[in-house]
Scaffold this motif. Sequence first.
Motif, PDB file in Angstrom:
ATOM      1  N   GLU A 355       0.844  -1.214   0.000  1.00  0.00           N
ATOM      2  CA  GLU A 355       0.000   0.000   0.000  1.00  0.00           C
ATOM      3  C   GLU A 355       0.869   1.250   0.000  1.00  0.00           C
ATOM      4  N   ASN A 356       1.939   1.242   0.789  1.00  0.00           N
ATOM      5  CA  ASN A 356       2.853   2.396   0.805  1.00  0.00           C
ATOM      6  C   ASN A 356       3.485   2.582  -0.566  1.00  0.00           C
ATOM      7  N   GLY A 357       3.925   1.446  -1.168  1.00  0.00           N
ATOM      8  CA  GLY A 357       4.566   1.495  -2.493  1.00  0.00           C
ATOM      9  C   GLY A 357       3.650   2.129  -3.517  1.00  0.00           C
ATOM     10  N   HIS A 359       0.860   4.025  -2.755  1.00  0.00           N
ATOM     11  CA  HIS A 359       0.486   5.371  -2.301  1.00  0.00           C
ATOM     12  C   HIS A 359       1.580   6.402  -2.563  1.00  0.00           C
ATOM     13  N   TYR A 360       2.840   6.002  -2.279  1.00  0.00           N
ATOM     14  CA  TYR A 360       3.941   6.951  -2.482  1.00  0.00           C
ATOM     15  C   TYR A 360       4.610   6.755  -3.847  1.00  0.00           C
ATOM     16  N   GLY A 361       4.001   5.892  -4.681  1.00  0.00           N
ATOM     17  CA  GLY A 361       4.515   5.686  -6.030  1.00  0.00           C
ATOM     18  C   GLY A 361       3.993   6.773  -6.969  1.00  0.00           C
ATOM     19  N   ILE A 383       9.663  -2.920  -4.174  1.00  0.00           N
ATOM     20  CA  ILE A 383      10.486  -1.875  -4.811  1.00  0.00           C
ATOM     21  C   ILE A 383       9.553  -0.947  -5.599  1.00  0.00           C
ATOM     22  N   ASP A 384       9.649   0.340  -5.320  1.00  0.00           N
ATOM     23  CA  ASP A 384       8.837   1.279  -6.103  1.00  0.00           C
ATOM     24  C   ASP A 384       9.736   2.339  -6.716  1.00  0.00           C
ATOM     25  N   ASP A 385       9.199   3.056  -7.701  1.00  0.00           N
ATOM     26  CA  ASP A 385       9.975   4.155  -8.299  1.00  0.00           C
ATOM     27  C   ASP A 385       9.244   5.469  -8.022  1.00  0.00           C
ATOM     28  N   GLY A 388      10.230   8.547  -3.077  1.00  0.00           N
ATOM     29  CA  GLY A 388      11.440   8.334  -2.272  1.00  0.00           C
ATOM     30  C   GLY A 388      11.390   9.056  -0.934  1.00  0.00           C
ATOM     31  N   ILE A 389      12.407   8.797  -0.134  1.00  0.00           N
ATOM     32  CA  ILE A 389      12.456   9.384   1.226  1.00  0.00           C
ATOM     33  C   ILE A 389      13.827  10.047   1.395  1.00  0.00           C
ATOM     34  N   GLY A 390      13.838  11.251   1.920  1.00  0.00           N
ATOM     35  CA  GLY A 390      15.102  11.960   2.165  1.00  0.00           C
ATOM     36  C   GLY A 390      15.922  11.249   3.237  1.00  0.00           C
ATOM     37  N   LYS A 396      13.781   7.605  10.942  1.00  0.00           N
ATOM     38  CA  LYS A 396      12.599   7.938  11.752  1.00  0.00           C
ATOM     39  C   LYS A 396      11.308   7.306  11.259  1.00  0.00           C
ATOM     40  N   ILE A 397      11.287   6.851  10.003  1.00  0.00           N
ATOM     41  CA  ILE A 397      10.002   6.368   9.451  1.00  0.00           C
ATOM     42  C   ILE A 397       9.453   5.160  10.203  1.00  0.00           C
ATOM     43  N   TRP A 398      10.337   4.467  10.977  1.00  0.00           N
ATOM     44  CA  TRP A 398       9.874   3.283  11.729  1.00  0.00           C
ATOM     45  C   TRP A 398       9.206   3.675  13.037  1.00  0.00           C
ATOM     46  N   PHE A 401       3.683   6.983  14.436  1.00  0.00           N
ATOM     47  CA  PHE A 401       3.065   8.249  14.034  1.00  0.00           C
ATOM     48  C   PHE A 401       3.971   9.147  13.205  1.00  0.00           C
ATOM     49  N   TYR A 402       5.174   8.635  12.862  1.00  0.00           N
ATOM     50  CA  TYR A 402       6.059   9.511  12.081  1.00  0.00           C
ATOM     51  C   TYR A 402       5.620   9.524  10.620  1.00  0.00           C
ATOM     52  N   GLN A 403       5.389  10.724  10.122  1.00  0.00           N
ATOM     53  CA  GLN A 403       5.038  10.873   8.712  1.00  0.00           C
ATOM     54  C   GLN A 403       5.942  11.935   8.124  1.00  0.00           C
ATOM     55  N   VAL A 404       6.516  11.611   6.954  1.00  0.00           N
ATOM     56  CA  VAL A 404       7.508  12.535   6.391  1.00  0.00           C
ATOM     57  C   VAL A 404       6.865  13.877   6.060  1.00  0.00           C
ATOM     58  N   ASP A 405       5.815  13.850   5.293  1.00  0.00           N
ATOM     59  CA  ASP A 405       5.214  15.105   4.864  1.00  0.00           C
ATOM     60  C   ASP A 405       3.737  14.871   4.590  1.00  0.00           C
ATOM     61  N   ASN A 413      -6.098   7.256   4.697  1.00  0.00           N
ATOM     62  CA  ASN A 413      -5.752   6.103   5.533  1.00  0.00           C
ATOM     63  C   ASN A 413      -4.406   6.216   6.237  1.00  0.00           C
ATOM     64  N   SER A 414      -3.706   7.339   5.987  1.00  0.00           N
ATOM     65  CA  SER A 414      -2.383   7.485   6.613  1.00  0.00           C
ATOM     66  C   SER A 414      -2.507   7.684   8.108  1.00  0.00           C
ATOM     67  N   THR A 415      -1.763   6.896   8.847  1.00  0.00           N
ATOM     68  CA  THR A 415      -1.762   7.060  10.312  1.00  0.00           C
ATOM     69  C   THR A 415      -0.350   7.229  10.843  1.00  0.00           C
ATOM     70  N   GLY A 416       0.622   6.870  10.021  1.00  0.00           N
ATOM     71  CA  GLY A 416       2.010   6.920  10.500  1.00  0.00           C
ATOM     72  C   GLY A 416       2.345   5.714  11.362  1.00  0.00           C
ATOM     73  N   LEU A 417       1.457   4.722  11.387  1.00  0.00           N
ATOM     74  CA  LEU A 417       1.703   3.529  12.226  1.00  0.00           C
ATOM     75  C   LEU A 417       2.103   2.309  11.392  1.00  0.00           C
ATOM     76  N   GLY A 418       1.903   2.418  10.057  1.00  0.00           N
ATOM     77  CA  GLY A 418       2.108   1.255   9.186  1.00  0.00           C
ATOM     78  C   GLY A 418       3.486   0.631   9.310  1.00  0.00           C
ATOM     79  N   LEU A 419       4.540   1.459   9.197  1.00  0.00           N
ATOM     80  CA  LEU A 419       5.892   0.888   9.210  1.00  0.00           C
ATOM     81  C   LEU A 419       6.314   0.399  10.594  1.00  0.00           C
ATOM     82  N   SER A 420       5.785   1.049  11.646  1.00  0.00           N
ATOM     83  CA  SER A 420       6.141   0.542  12.984  1.00  0.00           C
ATOM     84  C   SER A 420       5.506  -0.837  13.203  1.00  0.00           C
TER      85      SER A 420
HETATM   86  P1  ADP Z   1       1.726   6.203   6.747  1.00  0.00           P
HETATM   87  O1  ADP Z   1       0.443   5.745   7.320  1.00  0.00           O
HETATM   88  O2  ADP Z   1       1.921   7.673   6.815  1.00  0.00           O
HETATM   89  O3  ADP Z   1       2.018   5.617   5.420  1.00  0.00           O
HETATM   90  P2  ADP Z   1       3.921   4.553   7.576  1.00  0.00           P
HETATM   91  O4  ADP Z   1       4.412   4.185   8.918  1.00  0.00           O
HETATM   92  O5  ADP Z   1       3.502   3.440   6.692  1.00  0.00           O
HETATM   93  O6  ADP Z   1       2.790   5.613   7.781  1.00  0.00           O
HETATM   94  O7  ADP Z   1       5.061   5.358   6.872  1.00  0.00           O
HETATM   95  C1  ADP Z   1       5.733   6.397   7.524  1.00  0.00           C
HETATM   96  C2  ADP Z   1       6.227   7.418   6.553  1.00  0.00           C
HETATM   97  O8  ADP Z   1       7.227   6.856   5.719  1.00  0.00           O
HETATM   98  C3  ADP Z   1       5.155   7.880   5.587  1.00  0.00           C
HETATM   99  O9  ADP Z   1       4.470   8.991   6.092  1.00  0.00           O
HETATM  100  C4  ADP Z   1       5.924   8.214   4.333  1.00  0.00           C
HETATM  101  O10 ADP Z   1       6.323   9.571   4.367  1.00  0.00           O
HETATM  102  C5  ADP Z   1       7.153   7.361   4.382  1.00  0.00           C
HETATM  103  N1  ADP Z   1       7.058   6.196   3.475  1.00  0.00           N
HETATM  104  C6  ADP Z   1       6.663   4.953   3.752  1.00  0.00           C
HETATM  105  N2  ADP Z   1       6.746   4.150   2.663  1.00  0.00           N
HETATM  106  C7  ADP Z   1       7.200   4.930   1.653  1.00  0.00           C
HETATM  107  C8  ADP Z   1       7.511   4.676   0.283  1.00  0.00           C
HETATM  108  N3  ADP Z   1       7.344   3.499  -0.290  1.00  0.00           N
HETATM  109  N4  ADP Z   1       7.980   5.729  -0.439  1.00  0.00           N
HETATM  110  C9  ADP Z   1       8.128   6.944   0.104  1.00  0.00           C
HETATM  111  N5  ADP Z   1       7.870   7.236   1.401  1.00  0.00           N
HETATM  112  C10 ADP Z   1       7.414   6.236   2.173  1.00  0.00           C
END
Ligand code: ADP
Length: 452
Positions: A355-357, A359-361, A383-385, A388-390, A396-398, A401-405, A413-420
């Motif tokens: 879903e992240n791939g 959503h952020y693709g 793998i997505d194109d 990307g993430i700075g 911090k993305i792990w 509640f951390y969300q880049v932008d 559906n973004s909660t910032g909890l997915g990667l944790s």
């Molecule tokens: P969210 O619900 O915001 O997706 P996640 O914990 O899944 O929360 O991700 C945290 C942050 O990591 C996201 O807000 C996003 O900025 C960044 N991120 C996660 N996956 C990707 C990805 N495939 N490409 C770019 N940024 C990503």
Amino acid sequence: MKKKLSIKLRITLWFTIFMIATAAISLAFLFSVGEMQSQRDSEQVLRSAVEKSFQEIEYEDGSLEIDEDLDVYKDGIYISVYDDAGHFLYGRIPYAFPTDAAISTDKMIKISNDAGTWYVFDHVQIYSGYGNVHVRGITSAAIAQSAFSTLHRLTAILLPILVLISVLGGYWLARRAFRPVRQIVETAESISHSGDLTLRIQLPPGKDEIHSLANTFDGMFDRLEETFQKEKQFTSDAAHELRTPTSVILSQCEYALENATTVEETKEALICVQQQAEKMARLISQLLTLARADNGTQKLQKELLNLSELTEIICQQQQEYASAKNITMETAIQQDILFHGDETMLMRLWINLIENGIHYGKENGHLTVSLSKEQNRIVGRVIDDGIGIGPEHLDKIWQRFYQVDTVRNPNQNSTGLGLSMVKWIVEAHGGNVSVQSHLGAGSTFTFAIPIS
Ligand code: ADP
């Protein structure tokens, strides 16, 4: 009630008892050896004086002649001569010495009365024609012991002084050694009274056991503070995240109740309420899983499953969302990988990453999902194109509640909890997860889980 002595006092007390006992034993030994030696010396001196005296006694022409050169008193030794019947013939005996003291032979004896104590040595020699002649040497035991009595007196004065000095010194040392312990106790008390977890013991540098104890405590306080901060942050973030959909629901309800006149308008408001309620439900379920994971009650329901099939199914389900963004989804899934794991959790792991791939693709982009067995591990990749993430965000993305932008990627559906969640699921299966990403070029999320 029995009052407990402080460790400082106990150490000092034991140290003092030990010191007195050691001093007493060594002094007793020293005195007894010294006295034995001094008696041996007295016997030696008496014997030689007595034996020398016989050189001055002769029997000539029927009479016993005693030369005047015979020293009847010299260097504290009294010499006296007796015949075999014990009659005094010549010489000198100390004042108050018992005159009736029986003659013994070749053995130093100690004779005492009220007036004093003496060492006595008797020797006999036969003079042909006359018979036995006894020479007696007497010396005062007080003289021999005078050196000792000085030592005794000195000891009696010095020992208490030495004990006192060592008691005070011991107590001072113990106090000094235990000062850091006091500091540890005071800090712990302050923390428990004020609840201020920023306080530290901070002993000045040192390498002893107490310093390492204090450092361990400081390290523990660091971790406690960190955990406490995280906990606080988590609670406030959770409250914040729940507040937004709640206020949207409330305002939609208010609007619909006051302004909606047609069924369409009411439906529109209800759809919005439904979306927000779904978001809340999702958030609450994620929070619940993470909270259970934290306190160890979220147990994995492990079973033998075909991970390849499970991955295929998820990819097919996600295809629809990928197509909506015109993202080409490719899979490279090794067939029939069997694995003991928690099916629901592993599904959630794939869903979150894919879903992240998507959503952020980018629109018209590509997404590759791969699964393979490498040695004794299972390796999965998404793998997505996309955007990307700075580098500054990669660590911090792990975090929860951390969300880049959030402005750049507005997502219902973004909660910032997915990667944790992803991180927890992988680690709960004994594996690890990592990310490689370049801003504007895309990201690769990789997890590896040991099979056994
Ligand atoms: P969210 O619900 O915001 O997706 P996640 O914990 O899944 O929360 O991700 C945290 C942050 O990591 C996201 O807000 C996003 O900025 C960044 N991120 C996660 N996956 C990707 C990805 N495939 N490409 C770019 N940024 C990503």
